[in-house]
Scaffold this motif. Structure first.
Motif, PDB file in Angstrom:
ATOM      1  N   ALA A  90       9.041 -26.831  12.076  1.00 49.79           N
ATOM      2  CA  ALA A  90       8.761 -27.131  13.419  1.00 49.79           C
ATOM      3  C   ALA A  90       9.306 -26.246  14.370  1.00 49.79           C
ATOM      4  N   ASP A  91       8.845 -25.971  15.488  1.00 47.23           N
ATOM      5  CA  ASP A  91       9.081 -25.159  16.725  1.00 47.23           C
ATOM      6  C   ASP A  91      10.540 -25.719  17.187  1.00 47.23           C
ATOM      7  N   PRO A  92      11.504 -24.508  17.345  1.00 49.57           N
ATOM      8  CA  PRO A  92      12.850 -24.882  17.802  1.00 49.57           C
ATOM      9  C   PRO A  92      12.787 -25.151  19.310  1.00 49.57           C
ATOM     10  N   ASP A  93      12.210 -26.005  19.839  1.00 50.97           N
ATOM     11  CA  ASP A  93      11.755 -26.088  21.196  1.00 50.97           C
ATOM     12  C   ASP A  93      12.311 -27.354  21.894  1.00 50.97           C
ATOM     13  N   GLY A  94      13.080 -28.203  21.066  1.00 54.61           N
ATOM     14  CA  GLY A  94      14.241 -29.278  21.684  1.00 54.61           C
ATOM     15  C   GLY A  94      13.130 -30.512  21.673  1.00 54.61           C
ATOM     16  N   TYR A  95      11.839 -30.477  21.503  1.00 55.01           N
ATOM     17  CA  TYR A  95      10.903 -31.468  21.531  1.00 55.01           C
ATOM     18  C   TYR A  95      10.693 -32.123  20.160  1.00 55.01           C
ATOM     19  N   THR A  96      11.171 -31.571  18.948  1.00 58.84           N
ATOM     20  CA  THR A  96      11.003 -32.353  17.823  1.00 58.84           C
ATOM     21  C   THR A  96      12.503 -32.221  17.037  1.00 58.84           C
ATOM     22  N   ASP A 118      16.371 -25.429   3.324  1.00 60.96           N
ATOM     23  CA  ASP A 118      17.792 -25.142   3.201  1.00 60.96           C
ATOM     24  C   ASP A 118      18.340 -26.166   4.204  1.00 60.96           C
ATOM     25  N   PRO A 119      19.213 -27.122   3.823  1.00 55.66           N
ATOM     26  CA  PRO A 119      19.712 -28.113   4.831  1.00 55.66           C
ATOM     27  C   PRO A 119      20.848 -27.579   5.707  1.00 55.66           C
ATOM     28  N   ILE A 120      21.181 -26.370   5.629  1.00 57.03           N
ATOM     29  CA  ILE A 120      22.189 -25.618   6.543  1.00 57.03           C
ATOM     30  C   ILE A 120      21.229 -24.724   7.295  1.00 57.03           C
ATOM     31  N   LYS A 121      20.807 -23.560   6.611  1.00 57.37           N
ATOM     32  CA  LYS A 121      20.125 -22.459   7.277  1.00 57.37           C
ATOM     33  C   LYS A 121      18.919 -22.939   8.024  1.00 57.37           C
ATOM     34  N   ASP A 122      18.024 -23.975   7.664  1.00 63.42           N
ATOM     35  CA  ASP A 122      16.899 -24.434   8.419  1.00 63.42           C
ATOM     36  C   ASP A 122      16.890 -25.558   9.391  1.00 63.42           C
ATOM     37  N   PHE A 123      18.380 -25.778   9.733  1.00 59.92           N
ATOM     38  CA  PHE A 123      18.636 -26.666  10.941  1.00 59.92           C
ATOM     39  C   PHE A 123      19.660 -26.300  11.850  1.00 59.92           C
ATOM     40  N   THR A 124      19.661 -26.996  13.066  1.00 57.14           N
ATOM     41  CA  THR A 124      20.560 -26.745  13.989  1.00 57.14           C
ATOM     42  C   THR A 124      21.237 -28.122  14.044  1.00 57.14           C
ATOM     43  N   ILE A 265      21.937 -36.220  13.797  1.00 63.27           N
ATOM     44  CA  ILE A 265      20.763 -35.609  14.439  1.00 63.27           C
ATOM     45  C   ILE A 265      20.954 -33.883  14.303  1.00 63.27           C
ATOM     46  N   TRP A 266      19.745 -33.424  14.127  1.00 60.24           N
ATOM     47  CA  TRP A 266      19.459 -32.221  14.034  1.00 60.24           C
ATOM     48  C   TRP A 266      18.466 -31.629  14.718  1.00 60.24           C
ATOM     49  N   ALA A 267      17.979 -30.253  14.908  1.00 61.79           N
ATOM     50  CA  ALA A 267      16.636 -29.742  15.603  1.00 61.79           C
ATOM     51  C   ALA A 267      16.390 -28.458  14.673  1.00 61.79           C
ATOM     52  N   PRO A 268      15.159 -28.189  14.286  1.00 61.51           N
ATOM     53  CA  PRO A 268      15.021 -26.956  13.418  1.00 61.51           C
ATOM     54  C   PRO A 268      15.847 -25.746  13.927  1.00 61.51           C
ATOM     55  N   ALA A 269      16.088 -24.686  12.822  1.00 65.11           N
ATOM     56  CA  ALA A 269      16.981 -23.671  13.135  1.00 65.11           C
ATOM     57  C   ALA A 269      16.503 -23.041  14.669  1.00 65.11           C
ATOM     58  N   LYS A 270      17.599 -22.229  14.814  1.00 62.33           N
ATOM     59  CA  LYS A 270      17.264 -21.292  16.151  1.00 62.33           C
ATOM     60  C   LYS A 270      16.871 -21.864  17.504  1.00 62.33           C
ATOM     61  N   LEU A 271      17.646 -23.095  17.488  1.00 67.09           N
ATOM     62  CA  LEU A 271      17.182 -23.770  18.798  1.00 67.09           C
ATOM     63  C   LEU A 271      18.320 -22.972  19.930  1.00 67.09           C
ATOM     64  N   PRO A 272      17.261 -22.742  20.866  1.00 64.20           N
ATOM     65  CA  PRO A 272      17.801 -21.950  21.940  1.00 64.20           C
ATOM     66  C   PRO A 272      19.426 -22.634  22.534  1.00 64.20           C
ATOM     67  N   ARG A 273      20.320 -21.782  22.680  1.00 59.69           N
ATOM     68  CA  ARG A 273      21.731 -22.505  23.043  1.00 59.69           C
ATOM     69  C   ARG A 273      21.574 -23.183  24.122  1.00 59.69           C
ATOM     70  N   PRO A 274      20.966 -23.009  25.205  1.00 58.64           N
ATOM     71  CA  PRO A 274      21.046 -24.111  26.533  1.00 58.64           C
ATOM     72  C   PRO A 274      20.445 -25.362  26.066  1.00 58.64           C
ATOM     73  N   VAL A 275      19.584 -25.412  25.085  1.00 54.44           N
ATOM     74  CA  VAL A 275      18.829 -26.702  24.656  1.00 54.44           C
ATOM     75  C   VAL A 275      19.749 -27.458  23.944  1.00 54.44           C
ATOM     76  N   LEU A 276      20.465 -26.558  22.892  1.00 51.73           N
ATOM     77  CA  LEU A 276      21.494 -27.301  22.029  1.00 51.73           C
ATOM     78  C   LEU A 276      22.686 -27.847  22.851  1.00 51.73           C
ATOM     79  N   LYS A 277      23.189 -26.943  23.822  1.00 53.17           N
ATOM     80  CA  LYS A 277      24.196 -27.722  24.460  1.00 53.17           C
ATOM     81  C   LYS A 277      23.927 -29.059  25.518  1.00 53.17           C
TER      82      LYS A 277
END
Length: 334
Positions: A90-96, A118-124, A265-277
């Motif tokens: 999925a797109d790492p946009d914070g909505y999935t 990959d349970p580590i590399k493919d998720f945030t 809870i996780w998000a897809p990899a490469k989630l933008p840092r502001p969204v992650l925070k």
């Protein structure tokens, strides 16, 4: 200064001004999350189980924290692999987002050829939100009231007894495997019957088709309270107030035994840092809120928050633990 130099200077000033004006706009666009778009939490298991129960409790609190619609989307199948792979792509946009239990770390060790992520590399990782001990229960017709009595019984009649588990690689499966190894039962050929969910496993345990099981409080406690199952132990480090008279496996003589299912809870990899925070902060507030803690305590879980960094370290350490259990117990896909 020549006329051409004046024009270049003027243009550079305009460009600088435009850049200064655009910078806040770009930053605002990057951090303008969430918008009116609903946030979906994918749960790769069927509704009604422990993972689904914790996920829905969290979704309710996240919705309150973010002032945004947060919905749960159940996508069961293949021990959670189908729903998990969907989020990995999925797109790492914070909505999935993605919610799962400890099987997130165990499944890739067991389904090596089938795992498409990959349970580590493919998720945030956003955060760990809860953990829960398991109830070790038996069918009431089994003549054992303690873990040691069950161990002696099974050792004397290994072909007569079987253990149930709600799914291949689940916390109950690995918990039973670890117990069998520590109790000296691993080489006795005792069947571990794999079911597709807690409901059918508990149904057969109550019916006597299988004899013992480790399972989260959420699904097993009502059966114990109703007298349909007998709880002989619980797998946490201390007794749960929901079953204060039931000892831990440690108290029963297995001093190194401690096992929890955990949820995050996780998000897809490469989630933008502001969204992650933003998500990390909202998750922390949700987990530490009294409504969340109270609801989870009633279901047999403890609200435990680990931030993104600490959760990632925890996943890695748990993966190593599961690898050891799998190798010692020789757990393989048939």
């Amino acid at each position: 200064m020549t006329s051409i130099h004046r024009r270049l200077f003027a243009l550079s000033g305009v460009s600088l001004a435009a850049g200064l004006l655009l910078a806040p706009v770009a930053h605002a666009a990057e951090t303008a999350w969430p918008t009116a778009k609903p946030i979906t939490i994918v749960v790769p298991h069927a509704a009604g189980g422990a993972v689904d129960g914790v996920a829905r409790t969290l979704a309710e609190r996240l919705s309150a924290e973010l002032k945004q619609s947060v919905v749960v989307d159940n996508r069961p199948g293949a021990s959670g692999l189908i729903g998990t792979a969907t989020v990995a792509r999925a797109d790492p946009d914070g909505y999935t987002l993605y919610f799962n239990a400890s099987i997130h770390a165990a499944a890739p060790l067991l389904y090596k050829s089938q795992v498409k992520f990959d349970p580590i590399k493919d998720f945030t990782p956003i955060g760990m939100v809860a953990q829960g001990a398991l109830i070790f229960s038996v069918n009431p017709q089994v003549p054992a009231n303690t873990v040691q009595e069950l161990t002696n019984l099974v050792k004397a009649n290994p072909s007569k007894y079987s253990f149930a588990t709600s799914g291949f690689g689940s916390a109950g499966h690995l918990g039973i495997a670890q117990f069998a190894a520590e109790a000296g039962l691993a080489d006795k050929g005792i069947p571990i019957v794999l079911y597709k969910g807690a409901a059918p496993a508990l149904q057969d345990l109550i019916g006597g088709q299988v004899h013992a099981m480790m399972d989260p409080f959420l699904s097993s406690l009502p059966q114990v309270k109703g007298g349909k199952l007998r709880a002989i132990a619980q797998t946490g480090s201390t007794r749960s107030p929901l079953l204060p008279d039931v000892p831990t496996v440690k108290e029963a003589g297995f001093k190194d035994f401690e096992f929890y299912s955990w949820y995050g809870i996780w998000a897809p990899a490469k989630l933008p840092r502001p969204v992650l925070k933003a998500l990390e902060s909202a998750t922390e507030q949700a987990v530490k809120s009294e409504p969340f803690k109270s609801k989870l305590n009633g279901l047999g879980f403890d609200a435990v928050f680990r931030n993104s960094v600490d959760f990632n370290k925890y996943i890695i350490s748990e993966t190593a633990k599961y690898q050891t259990i799998i190798e010692k117990s020789n757990i393989t896909i048939e």
